[in-house]
Write a protein that holds these residues in place. Structure first.
Motif, short mmCIF file in Angstrom:
data_model
loop_
_atom_site.label_atom_id
_atom_site.label_comp_id
_atom_site.label_asym_id
_atom_site.label_seq_id
_atom_site.Cartn_x
_atom_site.Cartn_y
_atom_site.Cartn_z
N GLU A 1 3.89 -4.56 -9.18
CA GLU A 1 4.69 -3.35 -9.24
C GLU A 1 3.78 -2.15 -8.97
N THR A 2 4.43 -1.03 -8.72
CA THR A 2 3.70 0.22 -8.54
C THR A 2 3.94 1.11 -9.75
N SER B 1 -0.14 3.38 -8.22
CA SER B 1 -1.13 2.32 -8.04
C SER B 1 -0.50 0.95 -8.25
N GLU B 2 -1.09 -0.05 -7.61
CA GLU B 2 -0.57 -1.40 -7.72
C GLU B 2 -1.07 -2.06 -9.01
#
Length: 279
Positions: free
Chosen positions: A208-209, A213-214
């Protein structure tokens, strides 16, 4: 034996004499202050070992190697021009720019630095309702957490606005820093360790973001969020709402390996301009 004091680093590096090393080891068995200082030094050394050292650009090395092969030129107006202060300043600036670009390529990009590690996600979640620190953990004092923050660890006093840090400890054989935050009802536990995430341990997680950021998320109660950044793995275990989780993620190191070349070069040029201004 007196406290180790300035000999902490020498003890960790094995640079003391055999007799002094033995005396120090005996002393550490009964001195909590020195034992904690040694543990912090080992954490710092371990963290520094994950930092890659950039080399100079190959083109710059080649040009410097070629200088020795060139015969000395007869003095001309070019030479006289080269002696001028403004031109020398320009050359220094250009050379520094090349170094910044080379460093950006060397340390930037998608490369992840560090050994793969296996965070104890299942235990973190299972023990979420248990007291932190646990019975086998070593308590970290507030002063020691300030020192760890200076060494690059994220031991913030607060997260997500009103979640206050209430405890800190070393866990998992002193390889992991465990921090507990609360607002009196909701809780957030943060774990930090050297390395990068072993992808095989992410079963049950989804990408997810968060905060741009990932990250990897495992839903449920408690929610588990994990990611790695610049050689450190961060894991959040919490029962706070998603908005506050995202706020906490935004306040922790994320996404340094995702920066573009332009951003890294821009940051380098900004630092370089401060050097010139100070000269």
């Amino acid at each position: 034996m007196p406290h180790l004091g300035a000999d902490v680093a020498a003890y960790v590096d094995g640079q003391l004499s055999d007799a002094a090393q033995r005396d120090a080891s005996t002393h550490l068995q009964t001195c909590d202050a020195c034992e904690k200082a040694v543990r912090q030094q080992r954490l710092l050394k371990s963290r520094m070992s994950t930092v890659a050292t950039p080399g100079p650009p190959a083109a710059l090395l080649a040009s410097l190697a070629g200088l020795a092969a060139d015969p000395p030129a007869r003095e001309s107006w070019w030479v006289r021009l080269g002696r001028s202060v403004p031109l020398r300043a320009g050359v220094v600036l250009a050379s520094a720019s090349l170094a910044v670009v080379g460093t950006a390529y060397a340390v930037g990009g998608s490369e992840r630095v560090g050994d793969e590690v296996v965070p104890s996600y299942a235990r973190y979640a299972a023990d979420f309702s248990a007291p932190v620190p646990g019975p086998d953990d070593t308590i970290i004092t507030a002063a020691a957490m300030d020192d760890l923050t200076e060494f690059g660890w994220a031991c913030h006093d607060t997260l997500a606005g009103d979640l206050h840090r209430v405890s800190g400890s070393f866990t998992d054989s002193d390889e992991v820093i465990a921090l507990e935050y609360t607002d009196g009802s909701a809780r957030l536990n943060l774990f930090e360790q050297n390395g990068v995430i072993d992808p095989s341990t992410l079963t049950g997680f989804r990408p997810e973001t968060m905060a741009g950021s990932e990250v990897w998320v495992r839903g449920g109660t408690p929610m588990v969020v994990t990611w790695d950044d610049a050689g450190t793995v961060f894991t959040i275990v919490t029962d706070v709402d998603r908005d506050r989780v995202e706020q906490a993620v935004a306040e922790l190191p994320t996404g340094s390996h995702e920066q573009g070349v332009g951003q890294r070069v821009g940051n380098g040029l900004t630092r370089m301009s401060s050097w010139i201004g100070a000269a």
